[in-house]
Design a protein around this motif. Structure first.
Motif, mmCIF file in Angstrom:
data_model
loop_
_atom_site.group_PDB
_atom_site.id
_atom_site.type_symbol
_atom_site.label_atom_id
_atom_site.label_comp_id
_atom_site.label_asym_id
_atom_site.label_seq_id
_atom_site.Cartn_x
_atom_site.Cartn_y
_atom_site.Cartn_z
ATOM 1 N N VAL A 159 0.825 -1.212 0.000
ATOM 2 C CA VAL A 159 0.000 0.000 0.000
ATOM 3 C C VAL A 159 0.859 1.262 0.000
ATOM 4 C CG1 VAL A 159 -1.908 -1.180 1.126
ATOM 5 C CG2 VAL A 159 -0.247 0.086 2.531
ATOM 6 N N ASP A 160 2.179 1.072 -0.029
ATOM 7 C CA ASP A 160 3.128 2.181 -0.106
ATOM 8 C C ASP A 160 3.003 3.118 1.102
ATOM 9 O OD1 ASP A 160 5.201 3.686 -1.126
ATOM 10 O OD2 ASP A 160 3.905 4.890 -2.434
ATOM 11 N N ILE A 161 3.214 2.533 2.277
ATOM 12 C CA ILE A 161 3.197 3.305 3.510
ATOM 13 C C ILE A 161 4.414 2.912 4.336
ATOM 14 C CG2 ILE A 161 1.875 1.775 5.061
ATOM 15 C CD1 ILE A 161 0.167 4.374 5.690
ATOM 16 N N GLU A 162 4.797 3.760 5.255
ATOM 17 C CA GLU A 162 6.066 3.596 5.971
ATOM 18 C C GLU A 162 6.079 2.381 6.895
ATOM 19 O OE1 GLU A 162 9.931 4.332 7.127
ATOM 20 O OE2 GLU A 162 8.792 5.321 5.527
ATOM 21 N N SER A 163 5.007 2.181 7.678
ATOM 22 C CA SER A 163 5.098 1.199 8.747
ATOM 23 C C SER A 163 3.727 0.587 9.047
ATOM 24 C CB SER A 163 5.651 1.865 10.012
ATOM 25 O OG SER A 163 6.088 0.923 10.948
ATOM 26 N N ALA A 164 3.736 -0.663 9.570
ATOM 27 C CA ALA A 164 2.491 -1.375 9.863
ATOM 28 C C ALA A 164 2.687 -2.285 11.069
ATOM 29 C CB ALA A 164 2.058 -2.203 8.657
ATOM 30 N N ALA A 165 1.619 -2.460 11.843
ATOM 31 C CA ALA A 165 1.615 -3.364 12.994
ATOM 32 C C ALA A 165 0.488 -4.372 12.828
ATOM 33 C CB ALA A 165 1.448 -2.586 14.296
ATOM 34 N N ALA A 166 0.844 -5.660 12.810
ATOM 35 C CA ALA A 166 -0.156 -6.727 12.657
ATOM 36 C C ALA A 166 -0.808 -7.004 14.007
ATOM 37 C CB ALA A 166 0.501 -7.987 12.118
ATOM 38 N N LEU A 167 -2.134 -6.988 14.023
ATOM 39 C CA LEU A 167 -2.889 -7.068 15.277
ATOM 40 C C LEU A 167 -3.957 -8.150 15.205
ATOM 41 C CD1 LEU A 167 -3.289 -3.207 15.663
ATOM 42 C CD2 LEU A 167 -1.630 -4.658 16.866
ATOM 43 N N SER A 168 -4.636 -8.340 16.327
ATOM 44 C CA SER A 168 -5.624 -9.417 16.424
ATOM 45 C C SER A 168 -6.922 -9.111 15.691
ATOM 46 C CB SER A 168 -5.923 -9.715 17.892
ATOM 47 O OG SER A 168 -6.387 -8.542 18.549
ATOM 48 N N SER A 169 -7.199 -7.842 15.403
ATOM 49 C CA SER A 169 -8.431 -7.468 14.702
ATOM 50 C C SER A 169 -8.341 -6.029 14.224
ATOM 51 C CB SER A 169 -9.657 -7.622 15.618
ATOM 52 O OG SER A 169 -9.608 -6.667 16.664
ATOM 53 N N GLY A 170 -9.234 -5.676 13.301
ATOM 54 C CA GLY A 170 -9.344 -4.281 12.894
ATOM 55 C C GLY A 170 -9.846 -3.410 14.034
ATOM 56 N N THR A 171 -10.715 -3.967 14.864
ATOM 57 C CA THR A 171 -11.224 -3.229 16.028
ATOM 58 C C THR A 171 -10.086 -2.852 16.960
ATOM 59 O OG1 THR A 171 -13.216 -4.588 15.873
ATOM 60 C CG2 THR A 171 -12.952 -3.264 17.856
ATOM 61 N N ALA A 172 -9.168 -3.808 17.183
ATOM 62 C CA ALA A 172 -7.998 -3.528 18.025
ATOM 63 C C ALA A 172 -7.162 -2.402 17.432
ATOM 64 C CB ALA A 172 -7.156 -4.795 18.181
#
Length: 490
Positions: A159-172
């Motif tokens: 998606v061409d973005i700097e950083s991401a954190a994988a989490l348990s849900s979108g709500t989280a």
């Protein structure tokens, strides 16, 4: 339905030998006995014929002495679900279909009518297994691990973005975004009203106060006009919001330029809820990458899935690093378990991240498949002028995660709810559009700003329907939905 009904018809004068030959040729185990006028009289099964032999019948005898019975039949208007209920109740696999004159026109086969078409099912491939198997081979089963790190980097790159954190849900992810902005008791947060409750619930988790914003008629997403009204009210109250949650509905981005222009004027950050719009674009740029933070969901019904999971993304690397810290119980860097602030158990497991890595590789295929489903519906129902399909503005590239339409109220009396019910009777799962948050019992006491004098979101909810939209839908299933819709809407 078996339509070549002539192959299954017999009469009183038909010989048992002939009937056995028909049973052998058709392989269904059922014949339809007609009277001299061609009306349905009763069914004859291979079991009936065995009983005839036991009673002394010969193979060249006719069916003239066969007793009359009241066989089960259904009409042409009987729904699949009702027919299936009759089959289940009577432990049978076939039902004759007769017209208003009592003449048979088909045979329902359990194998054909027992297939339910679901709204949006997971679409798994082979690549996912490679990453999951690797997690097992290396014993990386618990949360975190190399798949998690790689999933974050690969999605951020996609998606061409700097950083991401994988989490348990979108709500989280939404909850952490609000926490990162220090939103708490007494703070206002503006939020799209036409959305699922998960967009708004984290506001309450933080003891903040939601204010709901209407949709526009051009994209069905947050209305810039309604947002402007809300900001004018907030200034008068001397209570500017701490954030605006913009929801990208059913695979389509909101008009981000107009919304960003308003929010930037008041120096209020946007959290972009792109749970439903991974793979979509706004003016050529990935949906979910316009706000200070964006979120994606990988729930089982989304365009790609990890069975359950989400991602928080941002061009602010420091925010994402803090999100990872909070999502792993906010454990301080110490040799013992030490916590200086409240944390959460929100990180994604290494196994699920492996599924996500495999799914990312087929994302564009899934997008194209869902777009093809939408356009097939649009073409197959193009002559029905009471339908208004979810609009796709020139600046939008929608994934059409769900194919959605609204009814033109001035041209029909049927409601969206009635369509959903009628499709359900034919074993087709459709859904109403999201019930706006300001109409939900829990949220009904909070402020709401409409696009104009009337609420666009209310109208869309009252008249809207989401159709089965899975990227793994067969052409037969797609045509079945179109056929049933034509019956309902014509």
């Amino acid at each position: 339905m078996i339509n070549n009904i002539q192959e299954f018809l017999i009469y009183r004068e038909t010989k048992v030998r002939e009937a056995l030959a028909i049973l052998d040729r058709t392989g269904v185990g059922l014949l339809l006995l007609l009277d001299k006028d061609g009306a349905f009289e009763r069914t004859v099964t291979d079991g009936d014929i065995r009983r005839l032999f036991l009673s002394g019948f010969q193979i060249d005898d006719s069916f003239a002495p066969l007793p009359k019975i009241q066989s089960l039949v259904v009409s042409e208007n009987t729904s699949r679900r009702d027919a299936l209920n009759i089959m289940n109740k009577n432990a049978i696999n076939h039902l004759p279909v007769v017209n208003e004159l009592g003449i048979p026109v088909g045979i329902l086969d359990r194998r054909e009518i027992d297939e339910q078409i679901l709204l949006s099912t997971p679409h798994m491939g082979e690549i996912e297994r490679e990453f999951v198997d690797e997690a097992f081979r290396t014993n990386w089963i618990a949360p975190l691990g190399p798949n998690v790190d790689a999933f974050e980097k690969e999605l951020a790159s996609l998606v061409d973005i700097e950083s991401a954190a994988a989490l348990s849900s979108g709500t989280a992810a939404i909850h952490l975004a609000l926490r990162l902005l220090n939103i708490g008791a007494g703070d206002l947060v503006f939020c799209s009203t036409l959305t699922f409750a998960a967009s708004a619930n984290p506001i309450i988790y933080q003891n903040a106060e939601p204010v709901f914003i209407d949709s526009d008629p051009y994209s069905w997403n947050m209305s810039a006009s309604a947002l402007e009204k809300a900001f004018i009210w907030a200034v008068q109250q001397n209570r500017l919001p701490k954030a605006v949650i913009v929801v990208n509905l059913y695979g389509q981005s909101a008009d981000m330029d107009s919304l960003l222009s308003i929010c930037n004027r008041y120096s209020v950050p946007i959290i972009e809820d792109a749970a439903e719009s991974l793979g979509a674009k706004y003016k050529g740029r990935a949906s979910g990458t316009f706000g200070l933070m964006g979120i994606y969901s990988f729930n089982g019904n989304k365009i790609i899935t990890t069975s359950g999971g989400g991602m928080l993304v941002s061009n602010n690397k420091e925010l994402i690093e803090k999100a990872r810290f909070l999502a792993t119980q906010a454990r301080d860097p110490a040799p013992h378990y030490q916590h200086s602030q409240l944390g959460y158990n929100y990180r994604m497991s290494n196994i699920l991240a492996g599924v996500g890595r495999g799914q990312l590789r087929v994302l564009q295929d899934r997008v194209e498949a869902r777009r093809a489903v939408f356009h097939a519906y649009k073409e197959g129902l193009s002559d029905i002028d009471i339908i208004e399909w979810m609009p796709e503005p020139d600046w939008s590239y929608s994934t059409h995660w769900l194919s959605a339409f609204a009814l033109k109220q001035s041209k029909t009396l049927i409601t969206g709810a009635e369509i959903v019910k009628k499709l359900a009777a034919e074993m087709i799962e459709a859904r109403p559009l999201w019930k706006p948050m300001h109409l939900q019992p829990f949220y009904s006491g909070y402020m709401y700003f409409s696009h104009d004098e009337s609420s666009i979101a209310d109208k869309i909810f009252d008249t809207g329907v989401c159709l089965p939209s899975g990227s793994n839908m067969s052409s037969e299933s797609l045509n079945r939905v179109i056929t049933e819709l034509r019956k309902i809407l014509k």
